[in-house]
Design a protein around this motif. Structure first.
Motif, PDB file in Angstrom:
ATOM      1  N   ARG A   1      -8.700   3.416  -1.971  1.00 27.35           N
ATOM      2  CA  ARG A   1      -7.754   4.213  -2.754  1.00 27.35           C
ATOM      3  C   ARG A   1      -7.466   3.581  -4.107  1.00 27.35           C
TER       4      ARG A   1
ATOM      5  N   ASP B   1      -3.547  10.099  -0.346  1.00 29.88           N
ATOM      6  CA  ASP B   1      -4.991   9.990  -0.551  1.00 29.88           C
ATOM      7  C   ASP B   1      -5.387   9.859  -2.022  1.00 29.88           C
TER       8      ASP B   1
ATOM      9  N   ARG C   1      -5.820  -8.456  -2.601  1.00 27.67           N
ATOM     10  CA  ARG C   1      -5.321  -7.599  -1.531  1.00 27.67           C
ATOM     11  C   ARG C   1      -5.822  -6.170  -1.660  1.00 27.67           C
ATOM     12  N   LEU C   2      -6.058  -5.734  -2.891  1.00 25.10           N
ATOM     13  CA  LEU C   2      -6.416  -4.340  -3.122  1.00 25.10           C
ATOM     14  C   LEU C   2      -7.922  -4.088  -3.153  1.00 25.10           C
TER      15      LEU C   2
ATOM     16  N   LYS D   1      -6.177   8.594  -5.612  1.00 25.58           N
ATOM     17  CA  LYS D   1      -6.590   7.292  -6.119  1.00 25.58           C
ATOM     18  C   LYS D   1      -5.567   6.737  -7.102  1.00 25.58           C
TER      19      LYS D   1
ATOM     20  N   ASN E   1     -10.324  -4.265  -1.145  1.00 28.20           N
ATOM     21  CA  ASN E   1     -10.983  -3.590  -0.027  1.00 28.20           C
ATOM     22  C   ASN E   1     -10.382  -2.224   0.281  1.00 28.20           C
ATOM     23  N   SER E   2      -9.476  -1.773  -0.576  1.00 23.68           N
ATOM     24  CA  SER E   2      -8.857  -0.465  -0.380  1.00 23.68           C
ATOM     25  C   SER E   2      -9.585   0.575  -1.218  1.00 23.68           C
TER      26      SER E   2
ATOM     27  N   TYR F   1       0.831  -1.195   0.000  1.00 29.18           N
ATOM     28  CA  TYR F   1       0.000   0.000   0.000  1.00 29.18           C
ATOM     29  C   TYR F   1       0.867   1.248   0.000  1.00 29.18           C
TER      30      TYR F   1
END
Length: 209
Positions: free
Chosen positions: A54, A33, A48-49, A35, A51-52, A29
């Protein structure tokens, strides 16, 4: 705006006109902030990404006119950038995709140059050679180094020529610049995937931005 193309070995980023790469094992990560809009052929990284907030996965937003089943999102993005022509992405694998009036007509996949060289090496240690990129393809080889190089390069070029069928050829990927030298009506564009991503974001800016 930061764009990212996640592969199985590297993640390639495009930001402020600059392209950078990091190894997948170093992918993590990022602080800040802003995107990051990404595509990924790496299921582990995608998971892995997801749920992020961003990281924005662009794959669900691409709409490519094709009946091809299982077309990788990296190939989709490249095709999205081209209305007419043959797209050759020459990396670990060499993919070739035909576009006509923004429609994907089909494509093919073959091992990349590095893997073809390794395959020769497994046959005999005498075939462990470095590619002769300056080989004369109009003359029959007279030594083993040239014979292996000829046997790898010539079939790739013949397949590209056949699939292009006179249309413009767009090359990308690590070996794309080398292969593009053999064709007068060709373009080498290391940004091709990102051009497809940028086109999508512009078209879907009301949703994505």
């Amino acid at each position: 705006m930061t764009l990212c193309d996640v592969g199985n070995t590297n993640a390639t980023f495009f930001e402020n006109g600059k392209i950078t790469k990091i190894r997948i094992e170093n992918f993590k990560y990022f602080r800040g902030d802003e995107k990051i809009y990404f595509i990924s052929v790496n299921d582990e990284v995608t998971k892995r990404l997801q749920n992020s907030p961003r990281f924005v996965n662009l794959e669900p937003y691409f709409e490519l006119d094709t009946i091809y089943k299982g077309l990788g999102i990296d190939r989709v993005a490249s095709c999205y950038a081209v209305k007419n022509g043959l797209i050759v992405d020459a990396g670990s694998a060499i993919t070739m995709d035909v576009m006509m009036d923004s429609m994907h007509l089909g494509g093919t996949i073959m091992p990349g140059i590095s893997h073809l060289l390794k395959a020769c090496e497994t046959i005999s240690s005498r075939l462990k050679i470095s590619l002769n990129s300056q080989i004369d393809l109009d003359a029959l080889p007279q030594k083993t180094t040239d014979a292996v190089s000829y046997g790898i390069i010539k079939p790739i070029l013949l397949l590209i020529e056949s699939m292009a069928n006179g249309s413009k050829i767009y090359f990308t990927g690590g070996d794309g610049e080398f292969l593009s030298r053999f064709f007068t009506d060709s373009i080498y564009d290391r940004m091709l995937v990102f051009r497809g991503i940028q086109k999508l974001i512009e078209q879907k800016k009301d949703i994505l931005c």
